[in-house]
Write a protein that holds these residues in place. Structure first.
Motif, PDB file in Angstrom:
ATOM      1  N   THR A 134      10.485 -32.416 -29.677  1.00  0.00           N
ATOM      2  CA  THR A 134      10.702 -30.986 -29.446  1.00  0.00           C
ATOM      3  C   THR A 134       9.931 -30.132 -30.451  1.00  0.00           C
ATOM      4  O   THR A 134       9.677 -28.968 -30.192  1.00  0.00           O
ATOM      5  N   GLY A 135       9.569 -30.704 -31.594  1.00  0.00           N
ATOM      6  CA  GLY A 135       8.805 -29.983 -32.608  1.00  0.00           C
ATOM      7  C   GLY A 135       9.564 -28.837 -33.252  1.00  0.00           C
ATOM      8  O   GLY A 135       8.962 -27.875 -33.713  1.00  0.00           O
ATOM      9  N   LEU A 136      10.889 -28.917 -33.285  1.00  0.00           N
ATOM     10  CA  LEU A 136      11.686 -27.801 -33.805  1.00  0.00           C
ATOM     11  C   LEU A 136      12.357 -28.076 -35.152  1.00  0.00           C
ATOM     12  O   LEU A 136      13.224 -27.327 -35.565  1.00  0.00           O
ATOM     13  N   GLU A 137      11.977 -29.136 -35.831  1.00  0.00           N
ATOM     14  CA  GLU A 137      12.567 -29.412 -37.133  1.00  0.00           C
ATOM     15  C   GLU A 137      12.175 -28.301 -38.110  1.00  0.00           C
ATOM     16  O   GLU A 137      10.996 -28.018 -38.303  1.00  0.00           O
ATOM     17  N   GLY A 138      13.163 -27.665 -38.703  1.00  0.00           N
ATOM     18  CA  GLY A 138      12.901 -26.583 -39.648  1.00  0.00           C
ATOM     19  C   GLY A 138      12.392 -25.309 -39.005  1.00  0.00           C
ATOM     20  O   GLY A 138      11.747 -24.490 -39.660  1.00  0.00           O
ATOM     21  N   ALA A 139      12.696 -25.105 -37.726  1.00  0.00           N
ATOM     22  CA  ALA A 139      12.199 -23.940 -36.997  1.00  0.00           C
ATOM     23  C   ALA A 139      12.992 -22.676 -37.341  1.00  0.00           C
ATOM     24  O   ALA A 139      14.091 -22.734 -37.877  1.00  0.00           O
ATOM     25  N   GLU A 140      12.408 -21.551 -37.010  1.00  0.00           N
ATOM     26  CA  GLU A 140      13.048 -20.247 -37.200  1.00  0.00           C
ATOM     27  C   GLU A 140      13.867 -19.895 -35.953  1.00  0.00           C
ATOM     28  O   GLU A 140      13.683 -20.493 -34.891  1.00  0.00           O
ATOM     29  N   LYS A 141      14.732 -18.904 -36.094  1.00  0.00           N
ATOM     30  CA  LYS A 141      15.602 -18.457 -35.004  1.00  0.00           C
ATOM     31  C   LYS A 141      14.800 -18.139 -33.730  1.00  0.00           C
ATOM     32  O   LYS A 141      15.173 -18.547 -32.629  1.00  0.00           O
ATOM     33  N   GLU A 142      13.702 -17.434 -33.893  1.00  0.00           N
ATOM     34  CA  GLU A 142      12.893 -17.021 -32.747  1.00  0.00           C
ATOM     35  C   GLU A 142      12.307 -18.225 -32.012  1.00  0.00           C
ATOM     36  O   GLU A 142      12.156 -18.208 -30.791  1.00  0.00           O
ATOM     37  N   GLU A 143      11.972 -19.286 -32.758  1.00  0.00           N
ATOM     38  CA  GLU A 143      11.410 -20.486 -32.133  1.00  0.00           C
ATOM     39  C   GLU A 143      12.457 -21.185 -31.273  1.00  0.00           C
ATOM     40  O   GLU A 143      12.141 -21.694 -30.200  1.00  0.00           O
ATOM     41  N   TYR A 144      13.717 -21.206 -31.735  1.00  0.00           N
ATOM     42  CA  TYR A 144      14.790 -21.806 -30.939  1.00  0.00           C
ATOM     43  C   TYR A 144      15.012 -21.012 -29.655  1.00  0.00           C
ATOM     44  O   TYR A 144      15.191 -21.586 -28.579  1.00  0.00           O
ATOM     45  N   GLN A 145      14.999 -19.689 -29.768  1.00  0.00           N
ATOM     46  CA  GLN A 145      15.178 -18.841 -28.591  1.00  0.00           C
ATOM     47  C   GLN A 145      14.024 -19.040 -27.598  1.00  0.00           C
ATOM     48  O   GLN A 145      14.247 -19.113 -26.396  1.00  0.00           O
ATOM     49  N   ALA A 146      12.790 -19.138 -28.110  1.00  0.00           N
ATOM     50  CA  ALA A 146      11.626 -19.352 -27.251  1.00  0.00           C
ATOM     51  C   ALA A 146      11.707 -20.717 -26.567  1.00  0.00           C
ATOM     52  O   ALA A 146      11.375 -20.849 -25.381  1.00  0.00           O
ATOM     53  N   PHE A 147      12.160 -21.719 -27.300  1.00  0.00           N
ATOM     54  CA  PHE A 147      12.331 -23.059 -26.728  1.00  0.00           C
ATOM     55  C   PHE A 147      13.322 -23.005 -25.571  1.00  0.00           C
ATOM     56  O   PHE A 147      13.075 -23.538 -24.482  1.00  0.00           O
ATOM     57  N   ILE A 207      19.665 -29.339 -29.653  1.00  0.00           N
ATOM     58  CA  ILE A 207      18.531 -30.203 -30.029  1.00  0.00           C
ATOM     59  C   ILE A 207      19.032 -31.394 -30.840  1.00  0.00           C
ATOM     60  O   ILE A 207      18.600 -32.532 -30.618  1.00  0.00           O
ATOM     61  N   SER A 208      19.948 -31.153 -31.745  1.00  0.00           N
ATOM     62  CA  SER A 208      20.526 -32.230 -32.554  1.00  0.00           C
ATOM     63  C   SER A 208      21.215 -33.256 -31.654  1.00  0.00           C
ATOM     64  O   SER A 208      21.015 -34.469 -31.789  1.00  0.00           O
ATOM     65  N   TRP A 209      22.039 -32.784 -30.727  1.00  0.00           N
ATOM     66  CA  TRP A 209      22.726 -33.684 -29.797  1.00  0.00           C
ATOM     67  C   TRP A 209      21.717 -34.445 -28.943  1.00  0.00           C
ATOM     68  O   TRP A 209      21.884 -35.623 -28.683  1.00  0.00           O
ATOM     69  N   TYR A 210      20.689 -33.753 -28.484  1.00  0.00           N
ATOM     70  CA  TYR A 210      19.649 -34.389 -27.665  1.00  0.00           C
ATOM     71  C   TYR A 210      19.032 -35.573 -28.413  1.00  0.00           C
ATOM     72  O   TYR A 210      18.875 -36.662 -27.860  1.00  0.00           O
ATOM     73  N   HIS A 211      18.695 -35.375 -29.687  1.00  0.00           N
ATOM     74  CA  HIS A 211      18.083 -36.449 -30.470  1.00  0.00           C
ATOM     75  C   HIS A 211      19.044 -37.626 -30.676  1.00  0.00           C
ATOM     76  O   HIS A 211      18.630 -38.783 -30.616  1.00  0.00           O
ATOM     77  N   ILE A 212      20.322 -37.331 -30.903  1.00  0.00           N
ATOM     78  CA  ILE A 212      21.319 -38.394 -31.062  1.00  0.00           C
ATOM     79  C   ILE A 212      21.429 -39.205 -29.769  1.00  0.00           C
ATOM     80  O   ILE A 212      21.389 -40.439 -29.787  1.00  0.00           O
TER      81      ILE A 212
END
Length: 153
Positions: free
Chosen positions: A80-93, A115-120
């Motif tokens: 997903t490339g969202l490790e350490g992402a900003e709030k706006e990046e999560y919303q865009a995802f 995203i955390s649950w998805y990876h688990i």
């Protein structure tokens, strides 16, 4: 394992496999390398992932979590490339995966948890993220019905 066999416990990180009910609650096993067992009583809130939905602006008002996770798996295959992402990046995802999600009621922290649950799930029970054949055949049947309807017009 199926989606309905996975739960989250309020106030505790991670996901848990439901093992069996007990007299005072339910016995869970963590979905991590430790495989720790936990007895959860009636006082703690346990939510099955199969009962969780994401708010949308559609007529239904929500989209089941399982459908959203299957979309993420199809599109990103674990990266997903969202490790350490900003709030706006999560919303865009989220906007990319579920364009009709309700931005006023789905927070960046919710997307981060998703995203955390998805990876688990992808690591511990990837079969849950596979689209079931009956879902695919149901969709193709609906498409055939639509084609038949168009031919009759």
């Amino acid at each position: 394992m199926e989606f309905k066999d996975i739960a989250t416990v309020s106030g505790k990180p991670g996901l848990y496999k439901i093992l069996k009910p007990s007299r005072s609650g339910v016995i869970l096993e963590s979905l991590d390398d430790k495989k720790g067992k936990l007895v959860v009583g009636a006082a703690q809130r346990v939510s099955l992932l199969s009962e969780i939905s994401i708010y949308t602006l559609t007529e239904e008002g929500a989209s089941p979590l399982k459908e959203v996770m299957i979309k993420i798996e199809k599109e990103f295959k674990g990266d997903t490339g969202l490790e350490g992402a900003e709030k706006e990046e999560y919303q865009a995802f989220m906007k990319h995966i579920l364009p009709e999600f309700d931005e006023d009621r789905v927070y960046a922290s919710d997307v981060k948890k998703l995203i955390s649950w998805y990876h688990i799930i992808r690591k511990e029970c990837p079969e849950v993220l596979e689209e079931k054949p009956e879902t695919a055949s149901k969709n193709s049947k609906e498409e055939k019905d639509e084609d038949t309807d168009k031919g009759e017009e």
